[in-house]
Write a protein that holds these residues in place. Sequence first.
Motif, PDB file in Angstrom:
ATOM      1  N   SER A 123       0.822  -1.211   0.000  1.00  0.00           N
ATOM      2  CA  SER A 123       0.000   0.000   0.000  1.00  0.00           C
ATOM      3  C   SER A 123       0.855   1.260   0.000  1.00  0.00           C
ATOM      4  N   HIS A 124       2.165   1.128   0.092  1.00  0.00           N
ATOM      5  CA  HIS A 124       3.101   2.221  -0.161  1.00  0.00           C
ATOM      6  C   HIS A 124       3.591   2.072  -1.592  1.00  0.00           C
ATOM      7  N   ILE A 125       3.338   3.036  -2.439  1.00  0.00           N
ATOM      8  CA  ILE A 125       3.605   2.925  -3.864  1.00  0.00           C
ATOM      9  C   ILE A 125       5.065   2.637  -4.161  1.00  0.00           C
ATOM     10  N   ALA A 126       5.995   3.054  -3.289  1.00  0.00           N
ATOM     11  CA  ALA A 126       7.420   2.862  -3.565  1.00  0.00           C
ATOM     12  C   ALA A 126       7.782   1.390  -3.718  1.00  0.00           C
ATOM     13  N   PHE A 127       7.152   0.530  -2.933  1.00  0.00           N
ATOM     14  CA  PHE A 127       7.540  -0.888  -2.941  1.00  0.00           C
ATOM     15  C   PHE A 127       7.097  -1.598  -4.218  1.00  0.00           C
ATOM     16  N   PRO A 128       5.826  -1.538  -4.616  1.00  0.00           N
ATOM     17  CA  PRO A 128       5.480  -2.151  -5.906  1.00  0.00           C
ATOM     18  C   PRO A 128       6.147  -1.452  -7.087  1.00  0.00           C
ATOM     19  N   ALA A 129       6.442  -0.154  -6.956  1.00  0.00           N
ATOM     20  CA  ALA A 129       7.098   0.564  -8.052  1.00  0.00           C
ATOM     21  C   ALA A 129       8.496   0.015  -8.299  1.00  0.00           C
ATOM     22  N   VAL A 130       9.226  -0.291  -7.238  1.00  0.00           N
ATOM     23  CA  VAL A 130      10.578  -0.852  -7.403  1.00  0.00           C
ATOM     24  C   VAL A 130      10.519  -2.194  -8.106  1.00  0.00           C
ATOM     25  N   LEU A 131       9.572  -3.045  -7.701  1.00  0.00           N
ATOM     26  CA  LEU A 131       9.442  -4.350  -8.360  1.00  0.00           C
ATOM     27  C   LEU A 131       9.034  -4.192  -9.822  1.00  0.00           C
ATOM     28  N   ALA A 132       8.072  -3.301 -10.087  1.00  0.00           N
ATOM     29  CA  ALA A 132       7.599  -3.105 -11.458  1.00  0.00           C
ATOM     30  C   ALA A 132       8.713  -2.548 -12.347  1.00  0.00           C
ATOM     31  N   LEU A 133       9.497  -1.619 -11.837  1.00  0.00           N
ATOM     32  CA  LEU A 133      10.607  -1.057 -12.619  1.00  0.00           C
ATOM     33  C   LEU A 133      11.688  -2.103 -12.872  1.00  0.00           C
ATOM     34  N   SER A 134      11.886  -2.999 -11.910  1.00  0.00           N
ATOM     35  CA  SER A 134      12.864  -4.078 -12.106  1.00  0.00           C
ATOM     36  C   SER A 134      12.427  -4.997 -13.241  1.00  0.00           C
ATOM     37  N   ILE A 135      11.145  -5.364 -13.255  1.00  0.00           N
ATOM     38  CA  ILE A 135      10.617  -6.196 -14.342  1.00  0.00           C
ATOM     39  C   ILE A 135      10.696  -5.451 -15.669  1.00  0.00           C
ATOM     40  N   TYR A 136      10.418  -4.159 -15.629  1.00  0.00           N
ATOM     41  CA  TYR A 136      10.488  -3.323 -16.834  1.00  0.00           C
ATOM     42  C   TYR A 136      11.905  -3.321 -17.411  1.00  0.00           C
ATOM     43  N   ALA A 137      12.910  -3.181 -16.530  1.00  0.00           N
ATOM     44  CA  ALA A 137      14.302  -3.181 -16.985  1.00  0.00           C
ATOM     45  C   ALA A 137      14.674  -4.539 -17.586  1.00  0.00           C
ATOM     46  N   ILE A 138      14.231  -5.631 -16.951  1.00  0.00           N
ATOM     47  CA  ILE A 138      14.504  -6.965 -17.486  1.00  0.00           C
ATOM     48  C   ILE A 138      13.837  -7.138 -18.858  1.00  0.00           C
ATOM     49  N   LYS A 139      12.622  -6.650 -18.968  1.00  0.00           N
ATOM     50  CA  LYS A 139      11.885  -6.747 -20.238  1.00  0.00           C
ATOM     51  C   LYS A 139      12.631  -6.026 -21.361  1.00  0.00           C
ATOM     52  N   ILE A 140      13.068  -4.806 -21.129  1.00  0.00           N
ATOM     53  CA  ILE A 140      13.781  -4.039 -22.152  1.00  0.00           C
ATOM     54  C   ILE A 140      15.103  -4.716 -22.510  1.00  0.00           C
ATOM     55  N   TYR A 141      15.818  -5.165 -21.485  1.00  0.00           N
ATOM     56  CA  TYR A 141      17.106  -5.823 -21.724  1.00  0.00           C
ATOM     57  C   TYR A 141      16.936  -7.074 -22.579  1.00  0.00           C
ATOM     58  N   LEU A 142      15.975  -7.915 -22.216  1.00  0.00           N
ATOM     59  CA  LEU A 142      15.762  -9.152 -22.961  1.00  0.00           C
ATOM     60  C   LEU A 142      15.277  -8.871 -24.378  1.00  0.00           C
ATOM     61  N   GLY A 143      14.405  -7.865 -24.518  1.00  0.00           N
ATOM     62  CA  GLY A 143      13.903  -7.533 -25.846  1.00  0.00           C
ATOM     63  C   GLY A 143      15.015  -7.104 -26.776  1.00  0.00           C
TER      64      GLY A 143
END
Length: 265
Positions: A123-143
């Motif tokens: 419920s603190h946006i910072a925590f899911p944001a860090v996980l989502a940005l990590s997945i986003y970085a992995i997605k871009i790297y793999l793509g």
Amino acid sequence: MIALTVLAPEDNFRAPSPDELFNSFTPIIPGVTWFTKPVLLAMLSALVVIAVCWVAFAKPKLVPRGTQNVVEYGYMFVRDQIARPFLGKDADRWMGLLVTLFFLVLFWNILGVIPLAQFPVASHIAFPAVLALSIYAIKIYLGIKHQGGIGYFKNMMFPPGLPKPIYFLLAPIEFLSNMIIAPFTHAVRLFANMFAGHMLLAFFSMVGFWFLFEKLTPLGAPVGVVGVLMTILLTGFEMFIQFLQAFLFAMLASMYIGGALHPDH
């Protein structure tokens, strides 16, 4: 809220504000302003996930029992319902990440209904944001790694088989959807559900406590009973939502990774 005001106008009864519920935390260590209850719970959640997996698989048995049996069911659920539908033959390579995401987010969420903790970390946006940005970085790297820099953005913005004039409209929409909206909604969906659920539980629990214990009156008692019943019902519903949001967060991570690895699918 009208009934509450009529029953006890002099007491100025009100639900807790979002700031009181989510931001008013005293630092656990004086002077270390960032080390508050949400940070402590996030750290404890990570340690619990590590400990549970260690206990389950440090000395695995051919016929699983106890913790190993429970965690294996969780592992198979993630593998069959989250990884394989989107990653196919690559599912096993990404099981470590997806299992960690699922169990970590699930434990973050469940803390919202555990006594003494009673705060969903997500419920603190910072925590899911860090996980989502990590997945986003992995997605871009793999793509980029598997499709090349130009190929990745070409496949993303210009899906084949459409009339060329359509691309003038579709290309910017696809770019915004994949590069900005997707990671934003990945984090906000989890955050918003945990934020709203915690607010509702806090409100109805306060209604029950106030009218049954603080200001018990013949007219207020039924309102207090309703507050208690709603708290119980919403707690059960919230636990379902907590599990569902952990599932959706891990599923979207699997979908994004699969899209980077297999653009044709």
